[in-house]
Design an enzyme around this catalytic site. Structure first.
Site, PDB file in Angstrom:
ATOM      1  N   GLU A  74       0.807  -1.222   0.000  1.00 37.49           N
ATOM      2  CA  GLU A  74       0.000   0.000   0.000  1.00 37.49           C
ATOM      3  C   GLU A  74       0.839   1.270   0.000  1.00 37.49           C
ATOM      4  O   GLU A  74       0.289   2.369  -0.097  1.00 37.49           O
ATOM      5  CB  GLU A  74      -0.934   0.020   1.213  1.00 37.49           C
ATOM      6  CG  GLU A  74      -1.961  -1.096   1.199  1.00 37.49           C
ATOM      7  CD  GLU A  74      -2.938  -1.025   2.375  1.00 37.49           C
ATOM      8  OE1 GLU A  74      -2.808  -0.094   3.205  1.00 37.49           O
ATOM      9  OE2 GLU A  74      -3.827  -1.895   2.463  1.00 37.49           O
ATOM     10  N   ARG A 126       2.103   1.709   4.978  1.00 33.44           N
ATOM     11  CA  ARG A 126       1.791   2.781   4.019  1.00 33.44           C
ATOM     12  C   ARG A 126       2.944   3.725   3.753  1.00 33.44           C
ATOM     13  O   ARG A 126       2.735   4.792   3.190  1.00 33.44           O
ATOM     14  CB  ARG A 126       0.536   3.533   4.480  1.00 33.44           C
ATOM     15  CG  ARG A 126      -0.669   2.614   4.483  1.00 33.44           C
ATOM     16  CD  ARG A 126      -1.983   3.260   4.858  1.00 33.44           C
ATOM     17  NE  ARG A 126      -2.937   2.189   5.069  1.00 33.44           N
ATOM     18  CZ  ARG A 126      -3.101   1.553   6.222  1.00 33.44           C
ATOM     19  NH1 ARG A 126      -2.428   1.930   7.293  1.00 33.44           N
ATOM     20  NH2 ARG A 126      -3.957   0.556   6.311  1.00 33.44           N
ATOM     21  N   ALA A 188      -8.595  -0.473  16.715  1.00 32.43           N
ATOM     22  CA  ALA A 188      -9.817   0.039  17.336  1.00 32.43           C
ATOM     23  C   ALA A 188     -10.992  -0.924  17.225  1.00 32.43           C
ATOM     24  O   ALA A 188     -11.961  -0.790  17.958  1.00 32.43           O
ATOM     25  CB  ALA A 188     -10.197   1.389  16.728  1.00 32.43           C
ATOM     26  N   ASP A 312     -18.411   2.697  12.359  1.00 28.15           N
ATOM     27  CA  ASP A 312     -17.031   2.405  11.948  1.00 28.15           C
ATOM     28  C   ASP A 312     -16.504   3.498  11.030  1.00 28.15           C
ATOM     29  O   ASP A 312     -15.762   3.235  10.092  1.00 28.15           O
ATOM     30  CB  ASP A 312     -16.961   1.031  11.276  1.00 28.15           C
ATOM     31  CG  ASP A 312     -15.527   0.548  11.066  1.00 28.15           C
ATOM     32  OD1 ASP A 312     -14.638   1.003  11.805  1.00 28.15           O
ATOM     33  OD2 ASP A 312     -15.301  -0.268  10.163  1.00 28.15           O
ATOM     34  N   TRP A 401      -8.203   4.541   3.073  1.00 27.20           N
ATOM     35  CA  TRP A 401      -6.778   4.870   3.125  1.00 27.20           C
ATOM     36  C   TRP A 401      -6.192   5.232   1.766  1.00 27.20           C
ATOM     37  O   TRP A 401      -5.113   5.810   1.688  1.00 27.20           O
ATOM     38  CB  TRP A 401      -5.971   3.708   3.703  1.00 27.20           C
ATOM     39  CG  TRP A 401      -5.954   2.485   2.824  1.00 27.20           C
ATOM     40  CD1 TRP A 401      -6.784   1.403   2.909  1.00 27.20           C
ATOM     41  CD2 TRP A 401      -5.093   2.236   1.698  1.00 27.20           C
ATOM     42  NE1 TRP A 401      -6.489   0.500   1.913  1.00 27.20           N
ATOM     43  CE2 TRP A 401      -5.453   0.974   1.162  1.00 27.20           C
ATOM     44  CE3 TRP A 401      -4.044   2.937   1.114  1.00 27.20           C
ATOM     45  CZ2 TRP A 401      -4.816   0.419   0.067  1.00 27.20           C
ATOM     46  CZ3 TRP A 401      -3.404   2.385   0.002  1.00 27.20           C
ATOM     47  CH2 TRP A 401      -3.797   1.133  -0.510  1.00 27.20           C
ATOM     48  N   CYS A 640      -9.833 -13.809   8.749  1.00 28.30           N
ATOM     49  CA  CYS A 640      -8.649 -14.048   7.908  1.00 28.30           C
ATOM     50  C   CYS A 640      -8.859 -15.190   6.926  1.00 28.30           C
ATOM     51  O   CYS A 640      -8.285 -15.177   5.833  1.00 28.30           O
ATOM     52  CB  CYS A 640      -7.427 -14.351   8.780  1.00 28.30           C
ATOM     53  SG  CYS A 640      -6.854 -12.950   9.754  1.00 28.30           S
TER      54      CYS A 640
END
Length: 728
Positions: A74, A126, A188, A312, A401, A640
């Protein structure tokens, strides 16, 4: 809510404090690209003009680097004086000769892969920060490294996670702010209590730490004085045991004009306000921009974008700092489009809201009060504590993001915009605290899957969903993603072009020559005319691209670079239209120039084979055992392991005999922790593991029988089936 807090204290820097200060970032990106955002404002806009609409047909591969991973990439690379620095999976760092691609050094941190227990969205990283001959990178387990820029050797390292008994991790790029380097944490959705910390760039010593949310007031005074005011916006009976969230996992910008570090904070946790803070309250400082003095660590102002966050709605999407003329006055502003569906223009000196416009369908709020700047929440539409609600936008966010770009010449904001919702409801039963576990206490179904998924819900719940006013919106448009150009002062879309699917969104680059450049999941580098969105050129790379491209110039030659590999939120669910599904997910760094060569395409994957024969069930396994295993699997494992074809994590319906033989050891003894598979003996008893194994043996048998039948009928083994992406 837009409000000023009285500062109760100002901390003086210690006498032995920082003595080394980084030079300011460049005002505009040109030959160099000095941070992941390119310039001091992180506009992802370059002044370079050598590559144009007229010659983009000559663009080809200059060089590439294979990065030895099948997990997400990313980061946007950084180039300083002919050297490229970038980061990879879990905090690996690299340096290359930016013209030739020669690897100068590689750094691989020793990461405690047990941290994957608390990583919702893949082992992402990132980017790096570069200053004073050092390269700063944060590893997944929260260790911040300062590396020698010439050699890659560790100059210092610091553990940025305050409490390892909770679910903290690091996936963002560090930010240099004068004499400190700043990093936040994630987690979070688990049990983390978010904070952002600043470290002396010379020594790695902690200078300050700002906690985003209060701790239980019964434990005494709050960690930072701002929280003494913030705690008044929480119920004293709040679920402090669950951490409360707020993790600032991305979106940290240093503003050299004001000396402030602007931090986007994460969502509240658990999601439902009725559970998290029963008597209500705005719950500061979740889902906010918090402006912190870089020298002292004290807050100057805040703006809460999503009060009472139940959806969220992290405020962690990248920010852009620029200057704009608004109402006849030139102002220094921050442009921010978080998950919640609004694009904000805020004065970065004092946090005053200047504009807030919807850019997608929004029903959690009726609008923004222009007097107070506070969102007008529509509880009837969006409070899911006592019944299911369809809420727009969905938890993946209108923006996330994936970096946007701002061109100061045109005044336009460019980015991938997702217009999608989700069904949200609180599952029945108690909501106990799960250490280092998901504590969201909510179930989600995204609107593109909702119509098909209704049949799987209890009939009374399905009837409630169909009675919701938002159901008509789902039928009208279940959701998707577009690449757009937007006027940030009006929210008006200047142009919009569809992407291949709602998961198909990535970062963008714009240039002063009028180009907009981005990748897609099909594995194409796409070059558009920024003015109209018209596609000028596509380059097939064979590798899915999510990261934002960047551009730089060395030796008179302009290059464009991008990192490529699928992953991030929803990483186990690989879209069938993606290159990752068709050609695999080998991570690459791709660099282009005019008159470059062809891009080598990874080979197509071999056809799917029928799932192997599973072992016989252990003695004593019953249908109740299998049902128990199913519940445990979806509670602990499914985030996952999607058990989908060609997932980038193992499809546990296709385990080989050797894996079945050591299944208990993998979960209870950590046999595969170095490979990224954590151990679970603190949560699961041996009987639980046997139940999960029994469920997977049963699933493997069903899958094998289904695939044998499909093969007989000539039907593809991966024929479409409902995949409820509730773990995105």
């Amino acid at each position: 809510m837009l409000k000023r807090l009285t500062l109760l204290a100002v901390l003086a820097l210690a006498a032995c404090g920082p003595k080394e200060t980084a030079p300011p970032q460049q005002a505009e990106a040109a030959d160099n690209w000095t941070n992941p955002g390119g310039d001091a404002g992180k506009t992802h806009h370059s002044q370079l003009t050598d590559i144009t609409a007229e010659n983009v047909g000559r663009l080809g591969l200059a060089w590439e680097a294979q990065l030895g991973t099948n997990r997400v990439l990313e980061a946007t690379p950084v180039v300083v004086d002919g050297v490229m620095y970038t980061s990879g999976v879990a905090g690996r760092a690299y340096a290359f000769d930016a013209a030739s691609g020669k690897e100068l050094w590689k750094f691989e941190p020793k990461v405690d892969m047990q941290v994957n227990r608390t990583v919702c969205c893949d082992m992402a990283n990132r980017g790096v920060a570069v200053a004073n001959g050092k390269v700063f990178v944060a590893a997944l387990d929260g260790i911040l490294y300062a590396l020698d820029a010439k050699t890659g050797k560790v100059a210092w390292q610091a553990d940025t996670i305050e409490d390892h008994s909770r679910g903290g991790n690091s996936t963002g790029a560090p930010e240099v702010a004068g004499s400190v380097v700043v990093i936040g944490n994630g987690g979070a959705d688990y049990d983390a209590r978010g904070d952002v910390s600043a470290w002396d760039i010379a020594t790695g010593k902690l200078v300050w730490r700002f906690h985003v949310v209060p701790r239980d007031p019964k434990l005494g005074p709050q960690d930072n004085p701002e929280l003494e005011e913030a705690v008044k916006t929480w119920d004293p009976r709040s679920r402090w045991d669950m951490g409360a969230g707020g993790g600032p996992w991305d979106a940290i910008n240093y503003d050299p004009e004001t000396g402030l570090v602007l931090v986007g904070t994460g969502n509240g946790e658990p999601y439902s306000l009725d559970i998290r803070s029963p008597s209500g309250g705005n719950n500061l400082f979740v889902s906010s921009i918090v402006a912190i003095e870089a020298k002292s660590g004290r807050m100057k102002w805040y703006y809460q974008e999503s009060p009472q966050d139940q959806w969220d709605y992290d405020a962690t999407a990248p920010m852009i700092l620029t200057r704009m003329t608004i109402d006849g006055e030139e102002r220094p502003v921050v442009l921010h489009a978080p998950k919640n569906g609004f694009l904000y223009v805020i004065d970065r000196r004092d946090g005053k809201l200047l504009r807030a416009n919807k850019i997608v369908r929004v029903n959690w709020a009726k609008g923004i009060d222009p007097r107070t700047g506070e969102a007008i929440i529509d509880n009837e539409a969006a409070d899911f504590s006592h019944g299911p609600k369809i809420i727009f936008p969905g938890t993946p966010g209108a923006r996330n993001w994936h970096p946007a770009s701002y061109d100061p010449a045109s005044g336009l904001y460019f980015g991938a915009i997702q217009d999608m919702g989700n069904l949200m409801f609180v599952p029945p039963g108690d909501k106990p605290y799960k250490p280092k576990g998901l504590n969201t206490a909510a179930a989600l179904i995204f609107t593109p899957q909702l119509e098909a998924a209704l049949a799987t819900l209890p009939p009374p719940v399905a009837a409630q969903v169909k009675a919701l006013p938002a159901w008509a919106e789902v039928l009208k448009n279940p959701g998707g993603t577009t690449m757009r150009a937007i006027d940030p002062l009006t929210g008006k879309t200047v142009w919009s072009q569809p992407m291949a699917g709602w998961q198909d969104r990535g970062g963008v680059l714009t240039t002063a020559s009028g180009l907009l450049i981005h990748g897609n999941l099909a594995g194409q580098l796409v070059i558009r005319e920024a003015k109209t969105g018209k596609i000028l050129r596509t380059i097939e790379t064979g590798t899915s691209i999510l990261a934002a491209p960047m551009t730089y110039k060395v030796g008179g030659v302009q290059y464009i670079a991008v990192m490529a590999a699928w992953g991030g939120g929803g990483f186990p669910y690989v879209p069938p239209y993606s290159a990752a599904y068709q050609r695999g997910n080998a991570g690459r760094l791709l660099v282009f120039k005019l008159d470059g060569g062809a891009v080598p395409l990874p080979p197509l994957l071999a056809p799917l084979e029928v799932a192997p024969e599973p072992p016989a069930q252990a003695p004593g396994v019953t249908m109740d055992t299998i049902a128990q295993g199913r519940a445990l699997f979806f509670t602990n494992c499914a985030i996952c392991h999607s058990n989908q074809h060609r997932s980038i994590t193992p499809d546990l319906r296709r385990m080989q005999p050797g894996t079945h033989d050591v299944f208990d050891r993998i979960l209870l003894e950590g046999l595969l922790v170095p490979n990224g598979m954590p151990r679970w003996d603190d949560v699961l008893k041996p009987a639980d593991v046997k139940a999960i194994h029994a469920y997977l043996i049963d699933e493997q048998g069903k899958t094998r029988r289904d695939e044998i039948e499909k093969k007989k009928r000539g039907v593809p083994l991966d024929a479409p089936s409902l995949a409820i992406l509730s773990n995105y």
